[in-house]
Motif scaffolding. Structure first.
Motif, PDB file in Angstrom:
ATOM      1  N   SER A 150     -11.986  58.022  77.828  1.00 12.07           N
ATOM      2  CA  SER A 150     -12.496  57.390  79.035  1.00 12.07           C
ATOM      3  C   SER A 150     -13.139  58.456  79.929  1.00 12.07           C
ATOM      4  N   LYS A 151     -14.465  58.468  80.014  1.00 11.57           N
ATOM      5  CA  LYS A 151     -15.169  59.434  80.849  1.00 11.57           C
ATOM      6  C   LYS A 151     -14.859  59.203  82.328  1.00 11.57           C
ATOM      7  N   GLU A 152     -14.658  57.943  82.694  1.00  7.58           N
ATOM      8  CA  GLU A 152     -14.358  57.634  84.095  1.00  7.58           C
ATOM      9  C   GLU A 152     -13.007  58.220  84.504  1.00  7.58           C
ATOM     10  N   ARG A 155     -13.215  62.001  84.809  1.00  7.93           N
ATOM     11  CA  ARG A 155     -13.879  62.419  86.052  1.00  7.93           C
ATOM     12  C   ARG A 155     -12.918  62.338  87.235  1.00  7.93           C
ATOM     13  N   GLY A 214     -13.891  56.212  89.664  1.00  3.43           N
ATOM     14  CA  GLY A 214     -14.247  55.649  88.368  1.00  3.43           C
ATOM     15  C   GLY A 214     -14.299  54.132  88.462  1.00  3.43           C
ATOM     16  N   GLU A 229     -13.290  48.199  80.338  1.00  5.14           N
ATOM     17  CA  GLU A 229     -14.434  48.944  79.823  1.00  5.14           C
ATOM     18  C   GLU A 229     -15.087  49.711  80.968  1.00  5.14           C
ATOM     19  N   GLU A 230     -15.603  50.892  80.647  1.00  5.65           N
ATOM     20  CA  GLU A 230     -16.231  51.724  81.664  1.00  5.65           C
ATOM     21  C   GLU A 230     -17.578  51.150  82.088  1.00  5.65           C
ATOM     22  N   VAL A 231     -17.901  51.362  83.349  1.00  8.23           N
ATOM     23  CA  VAL A 231     -19.216  50.993  83.876  1.00  8.23           C
ATOM     24  C   VAL A 231     -20.011  52.286  84.025  1.00  8.23           C
ATOM     25  N   GLU A 232     -21.013  52.464  83.174  1.00  7.62           N
ATOM     26  CA  GLU A 232     -21.753  53.719  83.153  1.00  7.62           C
ATOM     27  C   GLU A 232     -22.736  53.833  84.310  1.00  7.62           C
ATOM     28  N   ASN A 233     -23.280  52.716  84.774  1.00 11.20           N
ATOM     29  CA  ASN A 233     -24.252  52.750  85.871  1.00 11.20           C
ATOM     30  C   ASN A 233     -23.803  51.806  86.982  1.00 11.20           C
ATOM     31  N   ARG A 292     -20.713  61.991  92.102  1.00 12.15           N
ATOM     32  CA  ARG A 292     -21.565  60.919  91.595  1.00 12.15           C
ATOM     33  C   ARG A 292     -22.276  60.202  92.736  1.00 12.15           C
ATOM     34  N   GLU A 324     -31.034  59.485  91.838  1.00 15.35           N
ATOM     35  CA  GLU A 324     -30.411  58.201  91.518  1.00 15.35           C
ATOM     36  C   GLU A 324     -31.306  57.047  91.969  1.00 15.35           C
TER      37      GLU A 324
END
Length: 458
Positions: free
Chosen positions: A77-79, A82, A265, A275-279, A305, A415
């Motif tokens: 999990s990248k979130e 982070r 995150g 599930e991760e939200v990338e954007n 971010r 962004e």
């Protein structure tokens, strides 16, 4: 021989008293004093050892101590990585709090399976569910990991013995309010039990180098149940936020000894778990109304971010002497301050207007860079003039009406460019010293009137 002594302890702040009181002198709460039995004298065999090491340590010169970066274990999990500051630190104690049913157990069970999938031995201790109930939830999430062990127990002595015999790399305790030690006479979840159980888990984490995650219940006021000492003892405190009836969840760090406390995150609850939200910027702006007065977009920084969010304002006349000021996701005092600046510096008569402001998507903004977007939203709704939907507005507003520089302007503009915005209004002092992305116009402003001229055309 140990002697038994009764005392009264506040279940909100941990204040101790020799007699019962209706109102706690420490926190001011009513009817929170509970009688507990304290054992004084010689401690019985098997009592807690609060030292983080079994051998006595010696003082060392600071200059002779070797410093090195803490090793990290990355999850899938990248979130989460982070928010934790780059991964899980072995030997750390992490507290996760959140409302009931928000998804704390689901998140930790998914993280457990991810760690077990890369040959880490994980012990998941459930004090609220049986082994079969946990298995049913794992089947729903399609979790099948070889090195994931499930243990249903609330006695801390049994938990300590199991950790000693199994020697896992990671331990999850769900939740700390259900765990008890038999030598502490108070009920599970009380101040004494939570404090002593957390102390023992902290000793296990530090002496054996095991990363321990503990789940904490949240009170109706939104804080983690138990004494504030609980948050001081652990290395990291994470809050899992979101509405139960909405699918998006926000994991926010409020304390982290191994990383930043401003990281965030974002997850989405689906049928197979989180599930991760990338954007996240695209998620917060996908339902934005086109051509509506009172709507602006700001690029806010959440840790490292940049996140683009919509600020909405509704200004309506009132017939009452005291107009209403309501804000969701923004500090209400900041809204009153910006409205005062607009009255004094921009000539807007807002003293007979009700003001309602909201950050769309459930975000909470607390940095000064959102001031200018708030001011433009208020002015847009008051004048009933729409701002350009392709504008992103960034800047801090001073009491004299000046627009002050903000930090990390390059990341914010990048962004906005990535999401297709054509123009960014920023403080003039932020122009220069960084590369402007292609395809976007940068407008620098020095005061509130100049910003309103560009944003609203007058």
């Amino acid at each position: 021989m140990a002697k038994k002594k009764t005392k009264f302890m506040c279940q909100s702040c941990g204040y101790e008293s020799a007699k019962w009181m209706g109102r706690c002198p420490g926190c001011g709460e009513w009817n929170k004093m509970v009688e507990e039995v304290e054992i004084t004298g010689k401690q019985p065999k098997g009592a807690f050892i609060h030292s983080s090491s079994t051998t006595p340590s010696k003082p060392e010169k600071l200059i002779s101590v070797e410093s090195k970066e803490e090793p990290r274990v990355l999850t899938q999990s990248k979130e989460l990585n982070r928010v934790l500051g780059g991964g899980v630190v072995p030997g750390s104690l992490v507290l996760i709090g959140g409302d009931p049913g928000i998804g704390k157990s689901t998140l930790l069970l998914q993280v457990s399976s991810q760690l077990a999938a890369v040959k880490h031995k994980v012990l998941y201790i459930s004090g609220e569910e049986s082994i079969k109930q946990t298995k049913l939830r794992a089947d729903r999430l399609e979790i099948k990991a070889e090195d994931l062990y499930i243990y249903s127990e609330t006695n801390l002595e049994s938990i300590s013995q199991t950790i000693e015999s199994l020697s896992p790399d990671f331990v999850i305790v769900d939740s700390i309010q259900t765990v008890f030690h038999p030598e502490v006479t108070s009920a599970p979840g009380s101040v004494s039990q939570v404090r002593e159980c957390t102390s023992e888990l902290m000793r296990i984490a530090k002496t054996k180098g095991i990363a321990v995650f503990i789940v904490g219940h949240v009170t109706k006021e939104g804080s983690i149940a138990g004494p504030r000492l609980l948050e001081h003892m652990v290395d990291t405190v994470l809050y899992f936020e979101g509405e139960r009836h909405h699918s998006y969840r926000i994991l926010r760090a409020v304390k982290n000894r191994f990383g930043s406390t401003n990281e965030m995150g974002i997850f989405e609850m689906k049928e197979l778990g989180l599930e991760e939200v990338e954007n996240p910027s695209e998620i917060f702006l996908e339902e934005r109304s086109q051509g509506a007065a009172g709507s602006t977009v700001v690029a806010s920084m959440e840790g490292t971010r940049p996140v683009l969010v919509e600020i909405q304002a509704l200004i309506t006349p009132t017939s009452f002497n005291n107009p209403r000021r309501m804000a969701t996701g923004i500090d209400q005092a900041r809204v009153s301050l910006i409205m005062a600046v607009l009255e004094k510096r921009a000539g807007m008569l807002l003293q007979h207007q009700d003001a309602y402001l909201k950050v769309a998507g459930g975000m909470k903004l607390d940095e000064p860079a959102v001031d200018l977007a708030i001011a433009v939203s208020i002015a847009s709704s008051f004048r009933d003039q729409t701002s350009d939907a392709q504008d992103c507005i960034i800047g801090e507003v001073g009491l004299t009406g000046e627009i002050r520089r903000v930090s990390r302007i390059e990341q914010r503009v990048q962004e906005a460019t990535k999401l297709g915005f054509k123009r960014v209004i920023i403080p003039r002092n932020n122009i220069g010293g960084w590369k402007v992305p292609s395809g976007i116009e940068i407008i620098g402003v020095t005061n509130i009137n100049e910003a309103l001229k560009y944003a609203l055309g007058g």
